[in-house]
Design an enzyme around this catalytic site. Structure first.
Site, PDB file in Angstrom:
ATOM      1  N   CYS A 128       0.830  -1.416  -0.035  1.00  0.00           N
ATOM      2  CA  CYS A 128      -0.033   0.124  -0.140  1.00  0.00           C
ATOM      3  C   CYS A 128       0.973   1.151   0.067  1.00  0.00           C
ATOM      4  O   CYS A 128       0.381   2.269  -0.371  1.00  0.00           O
ATOM      5  CB  CYS A 128      -1.007   0.074   1.206  1.00  0.00           C
ATOM      6  SG  CYS A 128      -2.158  -1.431   1.202  1.00  0.00           S
ATOM      7  N   HIS A 286      -3.155   7.399   2.019  1.00  0.00           N
ATOM      8  CA  HIS A 286      -3.247   6.085   1.600  1.00  0.00           C
ATOM      9  C   HIS A 286      -4.862   5.957   2.176  1.00  0.00           C
ATOM     10  O   HIS A 286      -4.984   6.139   3.413  1.00  0.00           O
ATOM     11  CB  HIS A 286      -2.335   5.102   1.809  1.00  0.00           C
ATOM     12  CG  HIS A 286      -2.792   3.842   1.829  1.00  0.00           C
ATOM     13  ND1 HIS A 286      -3.394   3.203   0.786  1.00  0.00           N
ATOM     14  CD2 HIS A 286      -3.244   2.660   2.614  1.00  0.00           C
ATOM     15  CE1 HIS A 286      -3.701   2.010   0.805  1.00  0.00           C
ATOM     16  NE2 HIS A 286      -3.787   1.906   2.084  1.00  0.00           N
ATOM     17  N   ASN A 316     -10.148   0.280  -0.406  1.00  0.00           N
ATOM     18  CA  ASN A 316      -8.692   0.326  -0.195  1.00  0.00           C
ATOM     19  C   ASN A 316      -8.143  -0.379  -1.654  1.00  0.00           C
ATOM     20  O   ASN A 316      -8.283  -1.629  -1.782  1.00  0.00           O
ATOM     21  CB  ASN A 316      -8.251  -0.497   1.072  1.00  0.00           C
ATOM     22  CG  ASN A 316      -6.683  -0.526   1.136  1.00  0.00           C
ATOM     23  OD1 ASN A 316      -6.089   0.000   0.189  1.00  0.00           O
ATOM     24  ND2 ASN A 316      -6.167  -0.801   2.245  1.00  0.00           N
TER      25      ASN A 316
END
Ligand code: ACO
Length: 359
Positions: A128, A286, A316
Site C-alpha cells: 500500500c 492512503h 482500499n
C-alpha cells in the site's frame, strides 16, 4: 519597519527542487460492488461496513482484465494532462503487488502498450506504500539526470488476492490505478547531459515541485498483513484446498500502527522542512479506512476539510490509492496548481512514508 512573518512558510528555508508533478490520471473498472453484495452471502451488513471503514462501494475488475489493461487508461490520461505524448516518457516505474506476470514487469508491459521502447522500466513492491516508494525513486532518477519525464504508476487488483468468504478482509479492498508524470523542473526539459541536474532553488511559498520525502519499513511486522505463495510458501494443491493462498490480516494491530506511522512520518517531514500542518492545503493519504485517516488528522491537528477522502467509492486499492485520489482531486479542481500537498501512505511490510509537494 520589517513586516512580521505571518506563517512558518516565511521562515522556512528555501526549497531545492529537481522535479514537479506535471500530469495526473486515474482509472477504475466499470463493475461496482456495493456493500449489499456481501450481505447476500456473508454475515455482515452495510451499516457495519460503513461505520467501521467508511466504505460504501468498491470496483472489481472482470476476470478477463489484467493489471496493465486497467492501468493503461490512467497512464494515457496522465501523459495527456501533462501535455506530452508517450514518446516523451523516458522512464516508467509501477508500484504493484498484483502484476500481470511474475515477470516481465508490468512497467515493461505498459511500455509496450504505450508504444514506446528504450525507456527505463521496472516495478516496485511496497504494497500500500508502493506509490510513495515509486515516486521517491522516480524523483531520484530525475534528480540524477537518468530520466526527464517519469511515468509513475500505482495500480493494484486486490480482488484477486482476497478470500471472498472472509468477511474481515473481503469487504475492504477494490481495484484501481493512478498515474502521474513527474518531469524535470526548471527552464529546460532537454535530455540529461550525463550528470545530476542542477536543482531549482526557490521559495517554499511558490516553487512547484517535490520538496522532500521520508520512507520507512519494519520487516519484523511482516506477518500482520501477508499473501503467501512465493518461494517461502509455494502454492500446492493442499494450500489451494485450504485457501492458504489468500491475503491474511490482523486488522486491529494494523489499524493502530497505521495511525501512529502516518502521523509520525507526516509530522517529521513537515518539521524537517521548517513547516507546520497549517501550511498544508491538502492531505492526500492512503485510503484504507476513513477512521484511520480521521484519527491521523486529529493527531496532527489537521482540519478535516484539508483531508481528502474517496475511500467510500473505491475502498482500499493498495498502491493505487494515493495517485487515484490525487488525480480525482485535480480533475474536480479541489487541488489546484500551486497548492501544498502532503502525501502519505502505510502498508504491508510494514512500509510507510510521506512526500511533500507543491503542485
Ligand atoms: N461484518 C461484520 N462483523 C465483522 C466484519 C464484517 N465485515 N469483520 C469483522 N467483524 C467482526 C469481528 O469478527 C469481531 O467480532 P467479535 O467481536 O465477535 O470477535 C468484530 O467485528 C470486531 O472486529 P475488529 O477486528 O475488532 O473490528 P475493527 O473495529 O478493528 O474493524 C477493520 C475491523 C475494519 C478491519 C479495522 O481493524 C481496520 O480497518 N484495520 C486496518 C486494516 C487495513 O486497512 N488493512 C489494509 C492494509 S494496511 C493499510 O492499508 C493501512
Amino acid at each position: 519597519m520589517n513586516a512580521q512573518p505571518t506563517s512558518s512558510l516565511d521562515r522556512a528555508p528555501q526549497v531545492n527542487v529537481s522535479s514537479y508533478i506535471r500530469g495526473t490520471g486515474m482509472s477504475v473498472p466499470d463493475r461496482v460492488i456495493p456493500n449489499s453484495y456481501f450481505e447476500s452471502y456473508l454475515e455482515t451488513n452495510d451499516q457495519w461496513i460503513r461505520e467501521r471503514t467508511g466504505i460504501i462501494e468498491r470496483r472489481w475488475a472482470e476476470p478477463t482484465m489484467s493489471m496493465s489493461d486497467l492501468a493503461l487508461p490512467a497512464c494515457e490520461r496522465a501523459i495527456a494532462s501533462a501535455g506530452l505524448t508517450a514518446a516523451d516518457i523516458d522512464g516508467i516505474v509501477v508500484a504493484t503487488v498484483t502484476p500481470d506476470y511474475v515477470f516481465p514487469s508490468t512497467a515493461c508491459v505498459l511500455q509496450k502498450k504505450l508504444g514506446i521502447r528504450g525507456s527505463l522500466a521496472f516495478d516496485v513492491n511496497a504494497v500500500c506504500s508502493g506509490f510513495v516508494y515509486a515516486l521517491v525513486t522516480a524523483e531520484g532518477l530525475v534528480r540524477s539526470g537518468a530520466a526527464t519525464n517519469m511515468l509513475v504508476v500505482g495500480a493494484d487488483m486486490f480482488s484477486r488476492l482476497i478470500d471472498p468468504n472472509d468477511r474481515t478482509t473481503a469487504i475492504l479492498f477494490g481495484d484501481g490505478a493512478g498515474a502521474m508524470v513527474l518531469s524535470a523542473a526548471g527552464e529546460s526539459n532537454t535530455a540529461p547531459t550525463g550528470g545530476p541536474r542542477v536543482p531549482v532553488i526557490g521559495s517554499p511559498r511558490t516553487t512547484r515541485g517535490i520538496y522532500g520525502s521520508q520512507l520507512h519499513a519494519d520487516g519484523s511486522h511482516g506477518d500482520l498483513l501477508c499473501v503467501p505463495g512465493g518461494t517461502a510458501a509455494p502454492v500446492t494443491p493442499e494450500s489451494l484446498r485450504d485457501n492458504k493462498h489468500y491475503l491474511t490480516m490482523n486488522g486491529r494491530e494494523i489499524f493502530k500502527l497505521a495511525v501512529r506511522g502516518l502521523a509520525e512520518v507526516s509530522d517529521s517531514l513537515l518539521k524537517r522542512h521548517g513547516m507546520e500542518v497549517g501550511d498544508v492545503d491538502h492531505y492526500i493519504s492512503h485510503q484504507a479506512n476513513a477512521r484511520i485517516l480521521t484519527a491521523v488528522a486529529k493527531q496532527l491537528g489537521l482540519p478535516v476539510e484539508k483531508l481528502a477522502l474517496n475511500v467510500e467509492k473505491y475502498g482500499n486499492t493498495s498502491a493505487a490509492r494515493v495517485p487515484l485520489l490525487l488525480a480525482e482531486c485535480v480533475s474536480t479542481g479541489r487541488v489546484q496548481q500551486g497548492d501544498l500537498v502532503l502525501i502519505s501512505a502505510f502498508g504491508a511490510g510494514l512500509t510507510w512514508g510521506a512526500v511533500l509537494v507543491r503542485m
